[in-house]
Design a protein around this motif. Structure first.
Motif, short mmCIF file in Angstrom:
data_model
loop_
_atom_site.label_atom_id
_atom_site.label_comp_id
_atom_site.label_asym_id
_atom_site.label_seq_id
_atom_site.Cartn_x
_atom_site.Cartn_y
_atom_site.Cartn_z
N ALA A 67 0.81 -1.07 0.02
CA ALA A 67 0.02 -0.05 0.06
C ALA A 67 0.98 1.30 -0.15
CB ALA A 67 -1.11 -0.05 1.08
N PRO A 68 0.29 2.29 -0.38
CA PRO A 68 1.32 3.63 -0.32
C PRO A 68 1.91 3.87 1.06
CG PRO A 68 -0.72 4.00 -1.49
CD PRO A 68 -0.93 2.49 -0.72
N GLY A 69 3.42 3.83 0.89
CA GLY A 69 3.83 4.16 2.15
C GLY A 69 4.09 2.83 2.85
N LYS A 70 3.79 1.80 2.59
CA LYS A 70 3.93 0.63 3.67
C LYS A 70 4.69 -0.51 2.70
CE LYS A 70 -0.17 1.12 6.02
NZ LYS A 70 -1.21 0.82 7.03
N LEU A 71 5.79 -1.09 3.23
CA LEU A 71 6.56 -1.86 2.83
C LEU A 71 6.36 -3.42 3.00
CD1 LEU A 71 9.72 0.06 3.64
CD2 LEU A 71 8.60 0.11 1.55
N ASP A 72 6.58 -4.46 2.05
CA ASP A 72 6.09 -5.59 2.12
C ASP A 72 7.53 -6.29 2.55
OD1 ASP A 72 5.05 -8.04 -0.21
OD2 ASP A 72 5.09 -8.19 1.87
N THR A 73 8.48 -6.43 1.62
CA THR A 73 9.61 -7.23 1.84
C THR A 73 10.77 -6.76 0.95
OG1 THR A 73 10.44 -9.68 2.07
CG2 THR A 73 8.97 -9.08 -0.08
N VAL A 74 12.10 -7.22 1.21
CA VAL A 74 13.31 -7.01 0.31
C VAL A 74 13.35 -8.40 -0.18
CG1 VAL A 74 15.56 -6.67 0.16
CG2 VAL A 74 14.25 -5.30 1.57
N ILE A 75 13.75 -8.46 -1.38
CA ILE A 75 14.04 -9.95 -2.07
C ILE A 75 15.67 -10.24 -2.09
CG2 ILE A 75 13.64 -11.54 -3.98
CD1 ILE A 75 11.07 -10.24 -2.42
N HIS A 76 15.93 -11.11 -1.48
CA HIS A 76 17.51 -11.73 -1.47
C HIS A 76 17.90 -12.53 -2.76
CE1 HIS A 76 18.00 -9.51 2.28
NE2 HIS A 76 16.99 -10.20 2.89
N VAL A 77 18.95 -12.70 -3.05
CA VAL A 77 18.99 -13.37 -4.39
C VAL A 77 18.99 -14.74 -3.70
CG1 VAL A 77 21.38 -14.35 -5.64
CG2 VAL A 77 20.92 -11.86 -4.98
N ASN A 78 18.38 -15.81 -4.66
CA ASN A 78 18.33 -17.15 -4.27
C ASN A 78 18.24 -17.77 -5.74
OD1 ASN A 78 17.17 -19.56 -4.31
ND2 ASN A 78 15.96 -18.97 -2.39
N LYS A 79 19.44 -18.02 -6.05
CA LYS A 79 19.73 -18.56 -7.39
C LYS A 79 18.75 -19.93 -7.87
CE LYS A 79 23.09 -15.76 -8.30
NZ LYS A 79 23.24 -15.09 -9.31
N GLU A 80 18.53 -20.83 -6.74
CA GLU A 80 17.92 -21.87 -7.06
C GLU A 80 16.24 -21.68 -7.36
OE1 GLU A 80 19.99 -21.74 -4.35
OE2 GLU A 80 21.27 -23.09 -5.27
N GLN A 81 15.83 -20.53 -6.73
CA GLN A 81 14.19 -20.08 -6.84
C GLN A 81 14.41 -19.34 -8.13
OE1 GLN A 81 11.19 -20.27 -5.42
NE2 GLN A 81 12.23 -22.09 -4.68
N ALA A 82 15.46 -18.62 -8.55
CA ALA A 82 15.46 -17.96 -9.86
C ALA A 82 15.50 -19.12 -10.94
CB ALA A 82 16.93 -17.09 -9.91
N VAL A 83 16.28 -20.08 -10.98
CA VAL A 83 16.23 -20.95 -11.88
C VAL A 83 14.88 -21.38 -11.90
CG1 VAL A 83 16.95 -23.27 -12.85
CG2 VAL A 83 18.67 -21.43 -11.79
N TYR A 105 23.02 -21.79 -16.67
CA TYR A 105 23.80 -23.10 -16.96
C TYR A 105 25.05 -22.90 -17.36
CZ TYR A 105 19.72 -26.33 -16.79
OH TYR A 105 18.79 -27.11 -16.07
N SER A 106 25.19 -21.75 -17.95
CA SER A 106 26.76 -21.32 -18.45
C SER A 106 27.52 -21.16 -17.32
CB SER A 106 26.62 -20.30 -19.34
OG SER A 106 27.88 -20.07 -19.91
N LEU A 107 26.93 -20.61 -16.28
CA LEU A 107 27.92 -20.08 -15.04
C LEU A 107 27.78 -21.03 -14.30
CD1 LEU A 107 27.29 -16.26 -15.29
CD2 LEU A 107 29.06 -17.47 -16.24
N GLY A 108 26.74 -21.86 -14.04
CA GLY A 108 26.48 -22.86 -12.94
C GLY A 108 25.74 -22.22 -12.04
N GLU A 109 25.03 -21.29 -11.99
CA GLU A 109 24.26 -20.58 -10.90
C GLU A 109 22.89 -21.27 -10.87
OE1 GLU A 109 24.24 -16.29 -12.38
OE2 GLU A 109 26.15 -16.09 -11.51
N GLY A 110 22.82 -21.68 -9.55
CA GLY A 110 21.51 -22.36 -9.36
C GLY A 110 21.23 -23.82 -9.91
N VAL A 111 21.95 -24.02 -10.79
CA VAL A 111 22.12 -25.48 -11.23
C VAL A 111 23.30 -25.75 -11.49
CG1 VAL A 111 19.95 -25.16 -12.58
CG2 VAL A 111 22.12 -24.42 -13.73
N GLU A 112 23.69 -27.21 -11.89
CA GLU A 112 25.08 -27.54 -12.33
C GLU A 112 25.42 -27.01 -13.65
OE1 GLU A 112 27.24 -31.90 -13.12
OE2 GLU A 112 25.71 -31.82 -11.52
N ALA A 113 26.67 -26.59 -13.79
CA ALA A 113 27.08 -26.09 -15.05
C ALA A 113 27.02 -27.18 -16.27
CB ALA A 113 28.42 -25.36 -15.05
#
Length: 196
Positions: A67-83, A105-113
């Motif tokens: 809502a205006p002026g009310k904060l919900d959350t900050v999203i932290h890096v989570n490579k597995e959830q990203a994938v 897949y190229s960099l092996g981020e959140g998955v095995e390269a």
């Protein structure tokens, strides 16, 4: 939620993302909450899935608003959830998600390269005209990452990426032009490229 309303929310999310105004009230007085975005992604909305995946990939130091002026959350890096979320969007043909998944897949981020998986997703996005995926394919063929080196095919993909004049490759334009120059000097020609 009706499709028209859902599309409006996704449009507003995309507009906020590109304008860098997460957590601010939008001119139409609509706000975007992380929970709402996750709900839309869970309801198989491919655009929401991409945004959730990209947000998990990079994290967000800005806040989503409930809502205006009310904060919900900050999203932290989570490579597995990203994938997880990028794959859902990629499986629905979202070229940006396919490219991001290929990069994971190229960099092996959140998955095995896996060069094989990276190539698979880059090709899907490149076939849709996504210039960053096209330039990534150029690099893979130029260097022989998980595939036989082929200067003609590398040159083909680099030239396609440049012709798109897409912002996605702006940061890599000088390198791509140098690769093209180098490949042409070595006698390669995109006219000889046999694309699968």
């Amino acid at each position: 939620m009706k499709t028209k309303g859902k599309n409006l929310i996704v449009f507003l999310i995309l507009a906020c993302t590109s304008a860098g105004i997460w957590g601010q009230t939008m001119s139409s007085r609509k706000t975007v909450s992380w929970k709402m975005l996750l709900n839309e992604a869970g309801n198989n909305d491919k655009d929401a899935q991409y945004i959730v995946g990209k947000t998990y990939l990079e994290g967000s130091d800005l806040f989503f608003s409930i809502a205006p002026g009310k904060l919900d959350t900050v999203i932290h890096v989570n490579k597995e959830q990203a994938v997880y979320w990028l794959r859902k969007a990629a499986e629905q043909g979202v070229a940006k998600a396919e490219t991001e998944l290929g990069t994971c897949y190229s960099l092996g981020e959140g998955v095995e390269a896996s060069n094989e998986q990276a190539l698979y997703w880059f090709r899907k996005a490149a076939d849709q005209g996504h210039s960053l995926a096209q330039s990534n394919l150029g690099v893979y063929y130029k260097e022989g990452y998980g595939i036989e080196k082929n200067g003609d095919i590398a040159l083909y993909w680099f030239e396609k990426a440049i012709k798109n004049k897409d912002r996605e490759v702006d940061n890599h334009l000088a390198a791509i032009k140098e690769f093209i120059k180098e490949l042409k000097k070595a006698g390669y020609s995109s006219d000889r490229a046999q694309i699968e």
